[in-house]
Design a protein around this motif. Structure first.
Motif, PDB file in Angstrom:
ATOM      1  N   ALA A 270       0.787  -1.210  -0.067  1.00 29.20           N
ATOM      2  CA  ALA A 270       0.088  -0.008  -0.090  1.00 29.20           C
ATOM      3  C   ALA A 270       0.711   1.393  -0.024  1.00 29.20           C
ATOM      4  CB  ALA A 270      -0.952   0.101   1.106  1.00 29.20           C
ATOM      5  N   LEU A 271       2.142   1.254   0.737  1.00 27.75           N
ATOM      6  CA  LEU A 271       2.913   2.444   0.592  1.00 27.75           C
ATOM      7  C   LEU A 271       3.496   2.690  -0.718  1.00 27.75           C
ATOM      8  CD1 LEU A 271       4.476   1.919   4.088  1.00 27.75           C
ATOM      9  CD2 LEU A 271       2.972   3.716   3.674  1.00 27.75           C
ATOM     10  N   ALA A 274       1.040   4.098  -2.555  1.00 27.18           N
ATOM     11  CA  ALA A 274       0.847   5.552  -2.482  1.00 27.18           C
ATOM     12  C   ALA A 274       1.792   6.505  -3.195  1.00 27.18           C
ATOM     13  CB  ALA A 274       1.124   5.833  -0.871  1.00 27.18           C
ATOM     14  N   ILE A 275       3.217   5.796  -3.111  1.00 25.58           N
ATOM     15  CA  ILE A 275       4.370   6.651  -3.760  1.00 25.58           C
ATOM     16  C   ILE A 275       3.804   6.579  -5.414  1.00 25.58           C
ATOM     17  CG2 ILE A 275       6.618   6.363  -4.246  1.00 25.58           C
ATOM     18  CD1 ILE A 275       7.250   4.851  -1.730  1.00 25.58           C
ATOM     19  N   GLY A 276       3.406   5.610  -5.974  1.00 24.37           N
ATOM     20  CA  GLY A 276       3.137   5.589  -7.300  1.00 24.37           C
ATOM     21  C   GLY A 276       1.931   6.600  -7.662  1.00 24.37           C
ATOM     22  N   TYR A 338      -4.725  -0.066  -7.196  1.00 26.85           N
ATOM     23  CA  TYR A 338      -3.497  -0.602  -7.069  1.00 26.85           C
ATOM     24  C   TYR A 338      -2.617  -0.885  -8.280  1.00 26.85           C
ATOM     25  CZ  TYR A 338      -3.647  -1.542  -2.047  1.00 26.85           C
ATOM     26  OH  TYR A 338      -3.416  -1.371  -0.589  1.00 26.85           O
ATOM     27  N   ILE A 339      -3.385  -1.408  -9.195  1.00 31.54           N
ATOM     28  CA  ILE A 339      -2.785  -1.518 -10.470  1.00 31.54           C
ATOM     29  C   ILE A 339      -2.404  -0.350 -11.244  1.00 31.54           C
ATOM     30  CG2 ILE A 339      -3.217  -2.364 -13.061  1.00 31.54           C
ATOM     31  CD1 ILE A 339      -4.977  -4.430 -11.873  1.00 31.54           C
ATOM     32  N   VAL A 340      -3.114   0.740 -11.036  1.00 27.32           N
ATOM     33  CA  VAL A 340      -2.740   1.998 -11.760  1.00 27.32           C
ATOM     34  C   VAL A 340      -1.627   2.747 -11.057  1.00 27.32           C
ATOM     35  CG1 VAL A 340      -3.806   4.507 -12.278  1.00 27.32           C
ATOM     36  CG2 VAL A 340      -5.115   2.330 -12.844  1.00 27.32           C
TER      37      VAL A 340
END
Length: 741
Positions: A270-271, A274-276, A338-340
């Motif tokens: 998840a982190l 969040a960066i992506g 998540y994928i994006v």
């Protein structure tokens, strides 16, 4: 081997491995049964009828029920064809699961590729798109076609994001978007905006063609849809906390509990997402996906999230929100988010780390497989009892069912067959089915199931009704169930599907005697009868006037055509009925209207009259109110009328014909719907349609022998629209070749 070929091979191997894991996890112990909504019959004679039912807007199960939005109709012919060819149910489900996983995997790969993900990150995204807790939970719950709809949605998103989408795939996925109504409502504005921006309207046309029959059905069956309960207590349970939905968890039934043991690996993932996210927000398509995902997850949080008060108000005031009753369905957007986000991490080390984390997060599929929640269908004895000529009632009566304490799911026997056997038992029994089966359960009284056409009672001592699971949905405290020793038997005097009664319907002030062939006073033009409206904010009868219909299975005396409200509190029930001075009620104690008081100890509904117009009702004890009004004089009680059985010349679920000799009243013993029409003679003269006994269909017929045709017009039109959609989509696919640039 070229890098492109190597990557395609890796993707193929990944899909095969993922599909194998999912198939073993779901079907490793045979065809699932007795869990949540698994409704795939093991009996081959019922399997074809089940798949045919996916396309029908009207189903014969129970006492007949409308299916306003048969969204599976596009995939139904393929499933029916496989069943017709003799494939067993487990093989057909295996094909469905494998195809869904394959489409979801390829689509997740293409979405990640579109945003420039590294090779290892693309494989990680494939695992995120397929082996996530949401897909696991939905397979355990038996929502296999929702997973298929999720795969179609991923496919559509992948094509919409492509610089040069494949026209045929784009049309196909746009057409299949209707497979799940909630997803279709979300995808429609996406398709609309994309079509306008790209000036390519074929996908919008494909979606419109397949959605039109569903839209027609929603409007045509609005009277039935409006009766579906939408209660705040249920939505509190369905609300998904944001802290869980961001990990794909939070289903009310907690089927993905095993994923909690590996949830710590989800934190670094998840982190990373969040960066992506920061990079993703710089791209317009990714930004829109992130914004829509955030809005959907906030909405899915329901009463538990930041819009809790607003959502609570919406549930109580906007019945249309019931389309999104199962809020966890919307958590399907989490894997897309998540994928994006992860696709925007260009560092190869991030890709390898994400791949390791997703493999670890998928371990519950293998070490805590889905089949641990199921009872294998092969372990359940098949009921060999057949109906004589009508409906069949199964005992025990009410789902969910367990086998020797294992499982909790829908009835494994209650499926119609193409040969004519129709179960009275249904997934969500409403009046009069809940009352009739309740009388059989509580009092071993078969008279009311016989009035609904049941000529055979089949017992299954190996099954148990898991009524404890229903306790949170019951407005009254559980009662002791006598467990009468019902034995299999036939009923000689059951009212058949078609019957001719020698007289015109008489007016009945109560309308809950299904043997009288009466006209309930509330259905008489010019008589003012107003059904009372229960509270939708609670199911606690000690705190409000709650929905009485939910108590009917264990308290069958409360069953009536109007539903009503009950309470054990002293809170007032406000009514709006002008000068109405009577209440249709069961009172065990005292009922007050203003300063007037009526004392009763009743076990059945009766009209209670007050001197002054009713503005509000208060209860001291137990009270159930069905309606208020000003009924005419009470009709004297008499013996039930006799009837003659009428054998149809031709019968399908939507059309039937018969020859009758009038005069009298033709009774079509299936649930009343204004969409049923009858036509007499070669000139097809329409007959006056009346509601008999508050629940079934009747038409007065004139003197003489005549041919009668009965048709569910709205359902037939909807079916024809569905059938017309197939050649239309095939035509669009034939025109859609190559890539759109």
């Amino acid at each position: 081997m070229t890098p492109v070929r190597r990557e395609k091979l890796i993707l193929l191997v990944t899909i095969i491995c993922v599909a194998g894991v999912v198939l073993w996890s779901v079907l490793g112990h045979g065809l699932p049964a007795l869990r949540h909504d698994w409704r795939i019959p093991a009996d081959q004679s019922k399997l074809l009828a089940t798949f045919v039912g996916y396309i029908s807007p009207w189903l014969p199960q129970g006492f007949g029920e409308s299916q306003p939005y048969p969204t599976f109709y596009l995939i139904a012919p393929l499933l029916a064809a496989l069943a017709w060819l003799g494939l067993p149910a487990i093989a057909i489900i295996a094909v469905t699961i494998a195809a869904s996983i394959g489409i979801a995997a390829v689509s997740a790969f293409r979405i990640a590729f579109r945003f420039g993900a590294t090779a290892s990150m693309r494989i990680a995204c494939v695992l995120i798109g397929t082996l996530n807790p949401w897909v696991f939970s939905k397979f355990v719950a038996g929502h296999i076609y929702m997973v298929a709809a999720y795969a179609f949605a991923l496919g559509l998103i992948g094509e919409l994001l492509a610089p040069s989408p494949n026209r045929a795939r784009l049309v196909l996925y746009a057409a299949l978007a209707i497979t799940q109504l909630e997803f279709a409502l979300i995808l429609f504005p996406v398709i609309l905006i994309w079509s306008i921006r790209r000036r390519y309207y074929t996908p919008l046309l494909a979606f419109s063609i397949t959605a039109f029959p569903i839209c027609f059905g929603l409007v045509a069956h609005l009277h039935a849809i409006s009766q579906i309960p939408f209660l705040l207590p249920w939505q509190r349970t369905e609300s998904v906390p944001l802290g869980l939905s961001i990990f794909g968890l939070g289903y009310a039934f907690n089927y993905a509990a095993a994923f909690s043991s590996v949830a710590f690996a989800g934190i670094p993932l998840a982190l990373m997402a969040a960066i992506g996210l920061r990079s993703a927000l710089r791209q317009v398509p990714a930004r829109w996906i992130i914004v829509v995902s955030a809005l959907l997850l906030v909405f899915a949080s329901g009463t538990s999230g930041p819009i809790g008060p607003l959502y609570t108000w919406g549930v109580l005031q906007i019945k249309a929100l019931g389309v999104f009753r199962e809020l966890y369905d919307l958590v399907a957007i989490t894997p897309v988010l998540y994928i994006v986000s992860l696709a925007h991490l260009k560092d190869r080390r991030a890709g390898f780390l994400a791949l390791l984390l997703t493999i670890f997060l998928a371990l519950p599929w293998a070490f805590h497989p889905a089949f641990r929640w199921f009872v294998s269908a092969s372990a359940i004895p098949a009921s060999s009892v057949k109906s004589q000529s009508g409906r069949i009632a199964y005992v025990p009566e009410f789902q969910p069912f367990s086998l020797d304490g294992k499982g909790s799911g829908v009835d494994p026997d209650a499926y119609a067959t193409l040969s004519g056997d129709v179960p009275l038992n249904s997934v969500f029994p409403t009046y009069p089915v809940n009352r009739a089966l309740g009388m059989l359960l509580m009092y071993d009284d078969p008279s009311e199931v016989a009035a609904l056409g049941v000529d055979t009672i089949a017992t299954r001592p190996y099954l148990q009704s898991n009524l404890a699971a229903l306790a949170p949905q019951m407005p009254l405290a559980p009662v002791s169930i006598p467990h009468p020793a019902v034995s299999p038997h036939t009923i000689a005097n059951a009212i058949p599907l078609l019957s001719l009664w020698p007289s015109q319907p008489m007016i009945a002030n109560i309308g809950d005697d299904l043997w009288r062939n009466d006209l309930f006073v509330g259905d008489v033009p010019g008589v003012r009868i107003v059904a009372v409206r229960p509270s939708f904010s609670t199911l606690d009868a000690s705190k409000a006037w709650v929905d009485a219909s939910l108590a009917v299975p264990l308290h069958p005396e409360l069953g009536n055509p109007l539903g009503g409200a009950l309470t054990t509190s002293r809170l007032p029930l406000t009514v709006k009925c002008g000068d109405c001075k009577s209440a249709l009620a069961i009172v065990r104690g005292a009922l007050y209207s203003g300063d007037e008081k009526v004392v009763r100890n009743a076990r059945a509904f009766e009209w209670l009259r007050f001197t002054d117009p009713i503005r509000a009702l208060r209860c001291d004890g137990f009270c159930a109110i069905a309606a208020v009004g000003n009924p005419p004089g009470v009709r004297p009680f008499g013996a039930s009328a006799t009837f003659r059985s009428v054998v149809p010349h031709f019968y399908t679920w939507l059309i039937l014909s018969a020859t009758v000799s009038g005069p009298g009243t033709l009774r079509f013993n299936t649930r009343f719907s204004p969409n049923w029409d009858a036509f007499a003679g070669t000139e097809l003269r329409p007959l006056a349609h009346v509601r008999i006994d508050g629940v079934t269909n009747g038409w007065p017929v004139a003197v003489g022998r005549q041919r009668i045709f009965i048709v569910n017009v709205a359902a037939l039109v909807e079916l024809l629209l569905e059938l017309a959609a197939f050649p239309s989509i095939i035509f669009l696919l034939a025109l859609s070749r190559g890539a759109y640039r």
